[in-house]
Design a protein around this motif. Structure first.
Motif, PDB file in Angstrom:
ATOM      1  N   THR A 150      31.076  46.498  36.499  1.00 28.54           N
ATOM      2  CA  THR A 150      31.759  45.650  37.316  1.00 28.54           C
ATOM      3  C   THR A 150      32.002  44.535  36.257  1.00 28.54           C
ATOM      4  N   ASP A 151      32.386  43.962  34.915  1.00 32.20           N
ATOM      5  CA  ASP A 151      33.329  43.505  34.508  1.00 32.20           C
ATOM      6  C   ASP A 151      34.399  43.373  34.420  1.00 32.20           C
ATOM      7  N   ALA A 152      34.750  45.057  34.197  1.00 35.49           N
ATOM      8  CA  ALA A 152      36.612  45.268  34.835  1.00 35.49           C
ATOM      9  C   ALA A 152      36.583  44.371  35.934  1.00 35.49           C
ATOM     10  N   GLY A 153      35.875  45.018  36.904  1.00 32.64           N
ATOM     11  CA  GLY A 153      36.501  44.047  37.799  1.00 32.64           C
ATOM     12  C   GLY A 153      36.592  42.674  37.688  1.00 32.64           C
ATOM     13  N   ARG A 154      35.655  42.143  37.765  1.00 28.68           N
ATOM     14  CA  ARG A 154      35.397  40.608  37.274  1.00 28.68           C
ATOM     15  C   ARG A 154      36.740  39.855  36.421  1.00 28.68           C
ATOM     16  N   SER A 155      36.981  40.312  35.306  1.00 23.89           N
ATOM     17  CA  SER A 155      38.270  40.775  34.521  1.00 23.89           C
ATOM     18  C   SER A 155      39.175  40.792  35.580  1.00 23.89           C
ATOM     19  N   THR A 156      39.165  41.869  36.089  1.00 24.61           N
ATOM     20  CA  THR A 156      41.012  41.982  36.774  1.00 24.61           C
ATOM     21  C   THR A 156      41.135  40.955  37.727  1.00 24.61           C
ATOM     22  N   LEU A 157      39.844  40.273  38.862  1.00 21.43           N
ATOM     23  CA  LEU A 157      39.693  39.554  39.444  1.00 21.43           C
ATOM     24  C   LEU A 157      40.055  37.760  39.072  1.00 21.43           C
ATOM     25  N   LEU A 158      39.455  37.698  37.295  1.00 20.76           N
ATOM     26  CA  LEU A 158      39.564  35.945  37.377  1.00 20.76           C
ATOM     27  C   LEU A 158      41.418  35.621  36.718  1.00 20.76           C
ATOM     28  N   LEU A 197      43.306  35.552  39.215  1.00 19.64           N
ATOM     29  CA  LEU A 197      43.654  34.199  39.743  1.00 19.64           C
ATOM     30  C   LEU A 197      44.498  33.527  38.993  1.00 19.64           C
ATOM     31  N   ARG A 198      44.409  33.569  37.952  1.00 20.02           N
ATOM     32  CA  ARG A 198      45.200  32.543  37.306  1.00 20.02           C
ATOM     33  C   ARG A 198      46.899  33.195  37.841  1.00 20.02           C
ATOM     34  N   LEU A 199      47.034  34.182  37.389  1.00 19.04           N
ATOM     35  CA  LEU A 199      48.461  34.211  37.923  1.00 19.04           C
ATOM     36  C   LEU A 199      49.030  34.071  39.212  1.00 19.04           C
ATOM     37  N   LEU A 200      47.666  33.230  40.036  1.00 19.31           N
ATOM     38  CA  LEU A 200      48.382  32.885  41.466  1.00 19.31           C
ATOM     39  C   LEU A 200      48.022  31.267  41.080  1.00 19.31           C
ATOM     40  N   GLY A 201      47.926  31.066  40.418  1.00 22.26           N
ATOM     41  CA  GLY A 201      47.605  28.960  40.008  1.00 22.26           C
ATOM     42  C   GLY A 201      45.896  28.804  40.257  1.00 22.26           C
ATOM     43  N   VAL A 235      43.671  28.198  46.935  1.00 27.27           N
ATOM     44  CA  VAL A 235      43.866  28.950  47.400  1.00 27.27           C
ATOM     45  C   VAL A 235      44.911  29.484  48.395  1.00 27.27           C
ATOM     46  N   ALA A 236      44.485  28.526  49.289  1.00 29.04           N
ATOM     47  CA  ALA A 236      44.879  28.133  50.334  1.00 29.04           C
ATOM     48  C   ALA A 236      47.134  28.152  49.675  1.00 29.04           C
ATOM     49  N   GLU A 237      47.403  27.598  49.598  1.00 27.63           N
ATOM     50  CA  GLU A 237      48.427  27.588  48.436  1.00 27.63           C
ATOM     51  C   GLU A 237      49.214  28.924  48.558  1.00 27.63           C
ATOM     52  N   ALA A 238      48.152  29.774  46.860  1.00 32.29           N
ATOM     53  CA  ALA A 238      48.414  31.419  46.982  1.00 32.29           C
ATOM     54  C   ALA A 238      48.722  32.107  48.097  1.00 32.29           C
ATOM     55  N   GLY A 239      48.199  31.751  49.924  1.00 30.38           N
ATOM     56  CA  GLY A 239      47.692  32.542  50.658  1.00 30.38           C
ATOM     57  C   GLY A 239      49.376  32.577  51.835  1.00 30.38           C
ATOM     58  N   VAL A 240      50.389  32.059  50.706  1.00 33.32           N
ATOM     59  CA  VAL A 240      51.623  32.098  51.179  1.00 33.32           C
ATOM     60  C   VAL A 240      52.429  33.247  50.522  1.00 33.32           C
ATOM     61  N   TRP A 241      51.473  34.268  49.555  1.00 35.40           N
ATOM     62  CA  TRP A 241      51.743  35.572  49.220  1.00 35.40           C
ATOM     63  C   TRP A 241      51.395  36.650  49.183  1.00 35.40           C
ATOM     64  N   THR A 259      45.819  39.543  50.517  1.00 36.66           N
ATOM     65  CA  THR A 259      44.400  39.127  49.728  1.00 36.66           C
ATOM     66  C   THR A 259      45.247  39.422  48.305  1.00 36.66           C
ATOM     67  N   VAL A 260      43.574  39.489  46.777  1.00 36.39           N
ATOM     68  CA  VAL A 260      44.443  38.492  45.864  1.00 36.39           C
ATOM     69  C   VAL A 260      45.244  39.472  45.529  1.00 36.39           C
ATOM     70  N   LEU A 261      44.763  40.757  45.692  1.00 34.68           N
ATOM     71  CA  LEU A 261      45.985  41.977  44.935  1.00 34.68           C
ATOM     72  C   LEU A 261      46.757  41.222  46.060  1.00 34.68           C
ATOM     73  N   ALA A 262      47.003  41.942  46.718  1.00 34.85           N
ATOM     74  CA  ALA A 262      48.491  41.626  47.425  1.00 34.85           C
ATOM     75  C   ALA A 262      49.500  40.761  46.985  1.00 34.85           C
ATOM     76  N   ALA A 263      48.574  39.153  46.827  1.00 38.01           N
ATOM     77  CA  ALA A 263      49.395  37.707  46.706  1.00 38.01           C
ATOM     78  C   ALA A 263      49.641  38.010  45.148  1.00 38.01           C
ATOM     79  N   ALA A 264      48.391  38.324  44.203  1.00 38.28           N
ATOM     80  CA  ALA A 264      49.309  38.238  42.953  1.00 38.28           C
ATOM     81  C   ALA A 264      50.451  39.162  42.702  1.00 38.28           C
ATOM     82  N   THR A 265      50.405  40.545  42.820  1.00 41.27           N
ATOM     83  CA  THR A 265      51.532  41.475  43.188  1.00 41.27           C
ATOM     84  C   THR A 265      52.986  40.169  43.346  1.00 41.27           C
TER      85      THR A 265
END
Length: 799
Positions: A431-439, A442-446, A478-484, A487-493
Motif C-alpha cells: 500500500t505504501d509503495a502504491g501511495r508513493s507511486t501515485l504521488l 501526480l508531481r510529474l503531471l504538475g 487535474v483538468a489540465e493534465a487530462g489532455v495527457w 488515467t494517472v498512469l497513462a497521463a504521466a507516461t
C-alpha cells in the motif's frame, strides 16, 4: 401571489445579500419561508443549472465551489465558492427541500472565461470586497492568479467598496465591524422578514445613484443578462419569483429597461466551450489572507455564527478552550466563564449590540492566553479561519483523469485533506509503495498534492516522507493534465515522454529518468533512455556530464528498491562515467576560484555516484571496475600543478578516505603544498579542499597533519594573512562545535607537543593513555539491540 405578501411590493422578490454572510444567509432563509416563491433565481453561471440537484446529495458537504474551465484550455478556469453560510447555498437548499425550481442567472461562464483572458480577478464577488464584481473568478492557470484584482481594462479607475462607504457614513472605521453590528447581531426581521433587504436595497440605490457602476463597467453587461433571465422567469411563473444576488446589483435589477437595450449589451460577446462541476473548497481558501479576492477574513467565525442555535459567544469560548486543551494548555471552565463576561463587558463599553470577533479575541487573549499573541495565533489559524474541507459526491461531473484519481485515492486509503500533514511510507509495503507511486506520478503531471521532505527517521531508500495538503486549485491541475490521458498512469507516461523530447539539457533528462523510476513508468522509460543516450553522446561539457551522473545512479538505486529492470539505465550511467573520467582532468585545468569551487562540487558528486554505481553492478556492465578507474583519475587530479589547489586537495582527501593513500603520503603531499615556495592563497585553497566537508576529524586524530597546518599558518606573512583568512574561516567554520573546540585545545598546547605521549597526557577530550573499559562496556547493550544479537554472539563479533 408572493409578490404582494409580507409587506413587499409587486414584482420579483429581490434579496440583496453579502456573499458568504451568515446574517444574509439567515435572512434569505426567513424571507423565502415567508414568501414561498415558485422559483428561486441565484447569482451564478447559468450553465450550472444542471448541477443544482447534486446539492441535495448526502455526500455533498460545503464548502464547495463551482469550477468552470475551458474545454480546450483547462487552465483557463474560474471558481464560484459556496460555504454553508453563503446565502446562495441556503437558497439552493431551500429550493431543493421545498421542491421549487432553482436556477443560476448570471452571465454564462462561456462568456466569463473568454472575456477575462488577461484578467486575474476575484471569485464570486460581493459587497464585502468588490475590486471587480464583474468577473466571477480568476483564470487559475497559475497559482499567482489569486493575486488581488488587476485594474479594469476599460472604464473608470474609481472602485467603490460599498461596505466601506456605508460604514464610513455610519461613523465606523472598520467595514467588517459595521456589518456585524447592523446585520449579524440584529436578527433577521422578526416582524417583517423582508425589512433587512428593503433597507439594504435603499442604501445600495443611493450608492448607485452617486457612483454609478463604481468602476465596475462589466456589471452593466452582467446585470443586463440577469434582467433578461428574471423577465423570462416572471413570464413563466406569473411573477412569483425570488432573486438572490449581491446587494450591489439589486438597484440595477429593479431598474426598468427595454429588452432590446439589454440584448444589445450582450451582442457579440466572446465565447468558449466550457465544462462545469462541483469541487471541494476550504475555509482557508475563503479567507482574504490566502489571496482570494472576494473572501472573508474569518470563515470559521462566520460558520460558527451561522451554526450556533443560541448563545454564540459561550459556545465559541468553549471551542477555544477545547482547542487549548488539545494543545496541553491549562484552561478551566472558570476561564471560559470569565472570558465570556469580559467579551460582553467590552461589547457594552464599545457600544456594540453583542460581542463580535474583536471582543471575543481580546477576551481570549487576556483570560486564556495571559496577554500573549502566540497561543492566540493558534486560535486564528484553527478556528477563526479553519481547515474545513468540503466534499463532493462521486456522481459530480469530472474529467476521466479525476475519476481515476478518485479511485486510486480510495484504493490506497489516502484521503485529500485541507490540513497539512506528514505521511511516512515504507516502500516494502504494497500500500505504501502504491501511495508513493501515485504521488510521484501526480508531481510529474504538475499536481503538487504531496511534496517529498526529509525523513525524521531512517534515511534508507525504503523510506519516504511526504508533506501532503490538498488545495482546491489542484482540481484545475487535474483538468489540465487530462489532455495527457484518461488515467494517472497513462497521463504521466505521455507527459514524461513529451518532457524528455522537449528537455533543454542533459541534467533535465537524467532527472526525468529518475522521476520515471520513482513513478513506475516502464513504458516511458525506453523513450527517456533513448533521448538520454543521444544527449549524452552529443554533450561535451564535462560539468553537464558530472551533474547528470548522480541522478542516474540514484535512479538505479530507486529501481532496485521497486524491482524495476534498470539494465539500460546501467549501461548509460557506466558510459557516462567513462566520459567523465576522460574529460575531467583537462576540464579542471586553469580555472578561476569560482569555477574551481563548482568543479570541486562535481568531483564530490561523481565520487559518491561511482561508489553507488559500483554497488549497483557497474563491473557487470562491461565497463570494467569503475572504482579503480576513478581512483586513477583522482591521482591524476592530485598531482597536476595546473589544477587549482581546492581540487587537488579534495582529490588527496578522497584517496585518503578510500585507503588508496597512506597517512604518511598525505602528510608528505600536504608538506609540499604548504612549503614556503607555494603562494599562500594556493596553499589555503588546497587546505580548503583537503579538510573541508568534515575533514576536521582528520586534524583531530592525526596531529601530524594538524601540526603542518599550524606551522604553515603561523608562518604566513602578515601582508598575505588577510587574503587567506576568509578562505580558512569558511573552511573551519563548517566544523561541528566539538571539533572546533578540540582543535583549539590541541593548538593551544603549542607546536612542540603535537605528537607522542604529550597528546595523551594532556587530558584533552577524546584522547586517553589506554582504553577505558568501563565506557566501552556501556555501549554493549545498544550494539546488541542494533545488531539483534545475544550476549555470546556479540562477544564473538567483538573478538
Amino acid at each position: 401571489m408572493a409578490g404582494t405578501e409580507g409587506g413587499r411590493g409587486a414584482g420579483p422578490l429581490l434579496l440583496g445579500v453579502r456573499h458568504h454572510g451568515p446574517g444574509s444567509a439567515r435572512a434569505v432563509r426567513a424571507a423565502l419561508d415567508a414568501a414561498r416563491p415558485r422559483v428561486v433565481l441565484i447569482e451564478g453561471p447559468s450553465e450550472a443549472d444542471v448541477l443544482i440537484p447534486l446539492a441535495a446529495d448526502e455526500d455533498m458537504r460545503p464548502p464547495v465551489a463551482l469550477l468552470g474551465h475551458a474545454v480546450d484550455e483547462p487552465g483557463r478556469s474560474a471558481f464560484w465558492p459556496l460555504a454553508e453560510f453563503s446565502p446562495e447555498w441556503v437558497a439552493i437548499r431551500w429550493a431543493l427541500e421545498h421542491e421549487v425550481p432553482a436556477r443560476f442567472i448570471d452571465l454564462p461562464a462561456a462568456h466569463t472565461l473568454a472575456w477575462g483572458k488577461d484578467d486575474t480577478e476575484g471569485e464570486l464577488t460581493g459587497e464585502e470586497q468588490p475590486p471587480d464584481p464583474t468577473a466571477e473568478a480568476p483564470t487559475a492557470g497559475t497559482p499567482s492568479s489569486e493575486s488581488p484584482s488587476a485594474p479594469e481594462p476599460s472604464g473608470s479607475d474609481l472602485r467603490v467598496d460599498p461596505l466601506a462607504v456605508l460604514a464610513e457614513a455610519a461613523g465606523y472605521d472598520d467595514p467588517e465591524r459595521w456589518w456585524e453590528d447592523v446585520v449579524e447581531h440584529r436578527g433577521v426581521g422578526e416582524r417583517d422578514a423582508f425589512a433587512p433587504f428593503t433597507a439594504l436595497e435603499e442604501a445600495m440605490g443611493a450608492l448607485r445613484e452617486t457612483y454609478g457602476v463604481g468602476g465596475h463597467e462589466r456589471d452593466l453587461v452582467r446585470e443586463a443578462y440577469m434582467r433578461l433571465q428574471v423577465r423570462a422567469a416572471q413570464r413563466e411563473f406569473e411573477d412569483d419569483v425570488a432573486v438572490v444576488c449581491g446587494a450591489w446589483h439589486v438597484p440595477a435589477l429593479r431598474q426598468r429597461t427595454a429588452v432590446a437595450v439589454d440584448r444589445a449589451l450582450l451582442k457579440g460577446l466572446p465565447k468558449v466551450k466550457v465544462d462545469l462541476t462541483w469541487v471541494p473548497w476550504t475555509h482557508r481558501r475563503l479567507s482574504r489572507a490566502s489571496g482570494y479576492g472576494a473572501g472573508i477574513d474569518s470563515p470559521g467565525w462566520y460558520g460558527h455564527l451561522f451554526g450556533a442555535p443560541d448563545r454564540p459567544v459561550e459556545r465559541w469560548m468553549t471551542k477555544v478552550a477545547g482547542l487549548f486543551r488539545e494543545e496541553d494548555r491549562i484552561v478551566s471552565p472558570a476561564h471560559v466563564i470569565e472570558a465570556v463576561r469580559l467579551a460582553e463587558t467590552l461589547a457594552v463599553m464599545r457600544g456594540r449590540p453583542l460581542p463580535g470577533l474583536g471582543e471575543t479575541t481580546d477576551a481570549v487573549r487576556a483570560v486564556m492566553c495571559e496577554g500573549s499573541d502566540i497561543p492566540l495565533a493558534l486560535v486564528r489559524d484553527r478556528l477563526v479561519v479553519g481547515d474545513v474541507l468540503g466534499e463532493v459526491p462521486p456522481g459530480a461531473p469530472a474529467v476521466p483523469l479525476q475519476r481515476d484519481l478518485d479511485r486510486s485515492q480510495r484504493r490506497l486509503r489516502i484521503k485529500p485533506e485541507a490540513l497539512e500533514r506528514e505521511l511516512e511510507l515504507d516502500l516494502r509495503k504494497e500500500t505504501d509503495a502504491g501511495r508513493s507511486t501515485l504521488l510521484h506520478r501526480l508531481r510529474l503531471l504538475g499536481i503538487e498534492w504531496g511534496e517529498p521532505t526529509a525523513s525524521r527517521g531512517s534515511t534508507g531508500t525504503f523510506r519516504e516522507t511526504w508533506r501532503l495538503r490538498w488545495e482546491p486549485e489542484l482540481a484545475v491541475r487535474v483538468a489540465e493534465a487530462g489532455v495527457w490521458g484518461t488515467t494517472v498512469l497513462a497521463a504521466a507516461t505521455a507527459r514524461a515522454e513529451a518532457d524528455a523530447i522537449g528537455a533543454p539539457g542533459l541534467a533535465d533528462v537524467t532527472a526525468l529518468a529518475e522521476h520515471c523510476l520513482l513513478a513506475e513508468l516502464p513504458d516511458a522509460l525506453p523513450v527517456v533512455m533513448k533521448v538520454l543516450a543521444d544527449r549524452a553522446a552529443l554533450d561535451t561539457d564535462v560539468g553537464h556530464l558530472a551533474q547528470a551522473l548522480p541522478a542516474l545512479v540514484r535512479s538505479l538505486r530507486y529501481g532496485d528498491v521497486r524491482g524495476t529492470d534498470t539494465g539500460a539505465l546501467m549501461e548509460v550511467a557506466a558510459g557516462l562515467a567513462e566520459r567523465v573520467f576522460v574529460g575531467l582532468p583537462p576540464a579542471c585545468a586553469a580555472l578561476d576560484a569560482d569555477a574551481a569551487e563548482e568543479m570541486r562540487r562535481h568531483v564530490d558528486a561523481v565520487h559518491g555516484a561511482v561508489a553507488l554505481l559500483g554497488d549497483a553492478g557497474g563491473t557487470e556492465s562491461g565497463h570494467g571496475d569503475l572504482r579503480v578507474r576513478w581512483r586513477a583519475v583522482l591521482r591524476t587530479l592530485s598531482a597536476r600543478d595546473t589544477i587549482p589547489g581546492v581540487i587537488r586537495g579534495r582529490a588527496v582527501r578522497l584517496l585518503l578516505d578510500e585507503g588508496e593513500l597512506g597517512a604518511d603520503e598525505a602528510a608528505r603531499l600536504m608538506g609540499l603544498v604548504l612549503s614556503p615556495g607555494t603562494p599562500p592563497a594556493d596553499a589555503a585553497a588546497w587546505i580548503e579542499g583537503f579538510v573541508g566537508g568534515g575533514g576536521g576529524l582528520l586534524l583531530v586524530h592525526d596531529e601530524r597533519l594538524l601540526g603542518l597546518v599550524d606551522a604553515w599558518l603561523t608562518g604566513v606573512p602578515a601582508e598575505a594573512f588577510t587574503d587567506v583568512l576568509p578562505l580558512l574561516r569558511r573552511t573551519f567554520s563548517s566544523y561541528e562545535p566539538g571539533v572546533r573546540r578540540t582543535l583549539g585545545e590541541l593548538v593551544r598546547r603549542g607546536p612542540g607537543k603535537q605528537v607522542g605521549t604529550a597528546a595523551t597526557a594532556a587530558g584533552i577530550p577524546g584522547f586517553g593513555a589506554e582504553l577505558d573499559a568501563g565506557r566501552a562496556d556501556a555501549v554493549v547493550p545498544v550494539l546488541r539491540l542494533l545488531l539483534g544479537l545475544d550476549d555470546n554472539e556479540l562477544v564473538g563479533v567483538a573478538g
